[in-house]
Scaffold this motif. Structure first.
Motif, PDB file in Angstrom:
ATOM      1  N   THR A  50       0.828  -1.199   0.000  1.00 21.72           N
ATOM      2  CA  THR A  50       0.000   0.000   0.000  1.00 21.72           C
ATOM      3  C   THR A  50       0.857   1.242   0.000  1.00 21.72           C
ATOM      4  OG1 THR A  50      -0.137  -0.155   2.398  1.00 21.72           O
ATOM      5  CG2 THR A  50      -1.929  -1.099   1.149  1.00 21.72           C
ATOM      6  N   THR A  51       1.643   1.442   1.028  1.00 24.21           N
ATOM      7  CA  THR A  51       2.478   2.631   1.102  1.00 24.21           C
ATOM      8  C   THR A  51       3.496   2.419   2.195  1.00 24.21           C
ATOM      9  OG1 THR A  51       2.478   4.989   1.542  1.00 24.21           O
ATOM     10  CG2 THR A  51       0.846   3.718   2.676  1.00 24.21           C
ATOM     11  N   PHE A 226      -4.154   7.333  -3.824  1.00 23.03           N
ATOM     12  CA  PHE A 226      -5.057   6.211  -3.616  1.00 23.03           C
ATOM     13  C   PHE A 226      -6.512   6.567  -3.885  1.00 23.03           C
ATOM     14  CE2 PHE A 226      -1.325   4.898  -1.176  1.00 23.03           C
ATOM     15  CZ  PHE A 226      -1.164   3.617  -1.682  1.00 23.03           C
ATOM     16  N   SER A 229      -7.463   6.221  -7.433  1.00 23.66           N
ATOM     17  CA  SER A 229      -7.343   4.856  -7.963  1.00 23.66           C
ATOM     18  C   SER A 229      -8.656   4.083  -7.875  1.00 23.66           C
ATOM     19  CB  SER A 229      -6.243   4.091  -7.221  1.00 23.66           C
ATOM     20  OG  SER A 229      -6.637   3.793  -5.888  1.00 23.66           O
ATOM     21  N   GLN A 238      -3.442  -1.388  -6.204  1.00 17.52           N
ATOM     22  CA  GLN A 238      -2.411  -0.538  -5.612  1.00 17.52           C
ATOM     23  C   GLN A 238      -1.093  -0.620  -6.376  1.00 17.52           C
ATOM     24  OE1 GLN A 238      -2.537  -2.202  -1.719  1.00 17.52           O
ATOM     25  NE2 GLN A 238      -4.356  -1.067  -1.095  1.00 17.52           N
ATOM     26  N   VAL A 241      -0.501   2.504  -8.487  1.00 21.37           N
ATOM     27  CA  VAL A 241      -0.423   3.809  -7.830  1.00 21.37           C
ATOM     28  C   VAL A 241       1.042   4.235  -7.794  1.00 21.37           C
ATOM     29  CG1 VAL A 241      -0.808   5.104  -5.700  1.00 21.37           C
ATOM     30  CG2 VAL A 241      -2.479   3.388  -6.436  1.00 21.37           C
ATOM     31  N   ARG A 347      -5.147   7.185   3.455  1.00 19.74           N
ATOM     32  CA  ARG A 347      -3.847   6.780   2.901  1.00 19.74           C
ATOM     33  C   ARG A 347      -3.152   7.935   2.203  1.00 19.74           C
ATOM     34  NH1 ARG A 347      -5.903   1.832  -0.613  1.00 19.74           N
ATOM     35  NH2 ARG A 347      -7.491   3.425  -1.005  1.00 19.74           N
TER      36      ARG A 347
END
Length: 436
Positions: A50-51, A226, A229, A238, A241, A347
């Motif tokens: 994710t990040t 995010f 997206s 993801q 991204v 996020r």
């Protein structure tokens, strides 16, 4: 509560906890991760991540004295975060390659004549691909802007731009190649018919009918954050991204001292001055307790000065990760936005709920801070702004996670994300996956 996830392959990991209490107002809990061993990361783990974590990373040379910590007096100035050390820990164990006889070229569209956030993001994306597949990365633009005076302006902050291969026109793209364009451009039918993979990089929200039209023509999508997206007709994983970063010359090495700050409220230049912001102007004008400044037409040095003087920046209904609010936050300014578009996705915008303006019909519960309560109204932009002005140091401390996130997003993280994207693209469209 954790907004973001860190996927790291480490031999050993220990956690230590540092509690900092400030005059009875609040307690900041900082987790420092102490890394041992080589500190290398297996890039294959980043597929589908994710990040990056907002936790503070530390090794033997980086101690818990580095995180963003503000005490109640606002005098406790420490380094924003260990940006350089973070990325040293994130060094990969191998150079990835595309094992394919006809390796695809990656051509990133440029708009160098415009010195704004979108063109800067496109430059950063080209540099990210160039950092690991330089022989396959191209910048493409029209009307000769690749050789124009505008290129020299960008070279001041991005000197590596001169090393990226230039492509004049799109005749050199063949079936299997990749062309990346911003959402403001139309989907090129001729490239689609030639078998070129055209990706529209969503750098801001746009009309959903336009998105559907591009999809019908065969364009695929990437996103710079995010929220975009999975909204306005876009629904991608993801892995697609790719997050641009704040220019390094706009990230202070240390959180500025609060001595220079005034009751100055900045308003993002992209904002529509409507019912959400009008009460703020009226309040400051009628009471003289504050001053409002719209951010438009300022140079970098002027902006940095304003960021060190202001306490609040208002950016309502952000169509993307607007640069001005993020830049201001990195200088210690509190961001006031609403749960609209990008502001609604934690996020992208890890803003505490009690500082997030609610533009829905239902009023959220009171937010209790430092023994006081804050109640929202419609519109509540003024109430949140007034509370921040009176309780600035508390509000500033609430943006620790926000600041950490956007310091950790940088050239190396974007390069990692392009590798994840390419691995996913190759696997999905019949290419051989990236291997060690």
């Amino acid at each position: 509560t954790s907004y973001i996830v860190l996927l790291l392959s480490l031999k050993q990991m220990h956690r230590s906890c540092l509690l900092v209490a400030s005059a009875g107002f609040f307690v900041v809990v900082v987790f420092a991760l102490t890394l041992t061993g080589s500190g290398h990361v297996n890039t294959s783990l980043f597929t589908g991540y994710t990040t990056f974590s907002s936790a503070i990373l530390a090794n033997d040379a980086v101690t818990t004295a580095n995180p963003i910590i503000i005490n109640a007096s606002g005098r406790h100035v420490r380094k924003l975060t260990s940006y350089d050390q973070f990325h040293k820990l994130l060094t990969v164990d191998y150079k990835t390659v595309i094992e394919k006889l006809n390796d695809p070229k990656v051509a990133v569209q440029q708009h160098l004549r415009f010195v704004t956030g979108g063109p800067e993001a496109l430059i950063q994306l080209a540099l990210a691909f160039h950092s690991w597949i330089p022989d396959k990365t191209y910048m493409v633009s029209d009307e000769g802007s690749l050789e124009s005076i505008y290129t020299s302006k960008w070279l001041e902050n991005y000197p590596a731009l001169a090393e990226v291969q230039k492509m004049h026109g799109l005749d050199g793209l063949v079936a299997g190649d990749i062309h990346i364009i911003p959402e403001a451009q139309d989907c090129p039918d001729d490239l689609i018919s030639r078998g070129v993979h055209v990706y529209v990089w969503m750098l801001g929200s746009t009309d959903q009918k336009r998105v559907e039209n591009m999809k019908s023509k065969g364009c695929k999508f990437l996103s710079h954050n995010f929220w975009l997206s999975h909204n306005i007709g876009v629904d991608i994983g993801q892995q697609f991204v790719l997050r641009p970063y704040i220019s390094p010359n706009k990230i202070p090495k240390y959180l500025p001292d609060n001595d220079k700050r005034k009751n100055l409220i900045l308003v993002n230049g992209h904002d529509f001055i409507g019912k959400e912001i009008k009460p703020v102007f009226e309040h400051c004008e009628n009471t003289g307790d504050c001053k409002v400044q719209i951010l438009s037409g300022f140079g970098t040095e002027e902006l940095m000065d304003l960021y060190q003087e202001a306490k609040v920046i208002i950016a309502m209904c952000m169509r993307g990760c607007e640069r001005a609010p993020i830049e201001a936050a990195l200088s210690g300014v509190a961001v006031v936005t609403n749960n609209c578009e990008t502001g609604s996705d934690k996020r992208d915008m890890p803003i505490p709920k009690h500082l997030l303006v609610d533009t829905n019909d239902e009023l959220p519960p009171s937010a209790r801070r430092g023994g006081m309560s804050l109640k929202y109204d419609q519109p509540s932009t003024l109430l949140v702004s007034k509370w921040i002005l009176k309780n600035f140091e508390l509000a500033q401390a609430d943006f620790i996670e926000f600041r950490e996130l956007y310091v950790l997003i940088g050239p190396e993280s974007l390069a990692q994300e392009t590798q994840v994207f390419m691995e996913t693209h190759n696997t999905k469209f019949g290419g051989v996956p990236l291997k060690k």
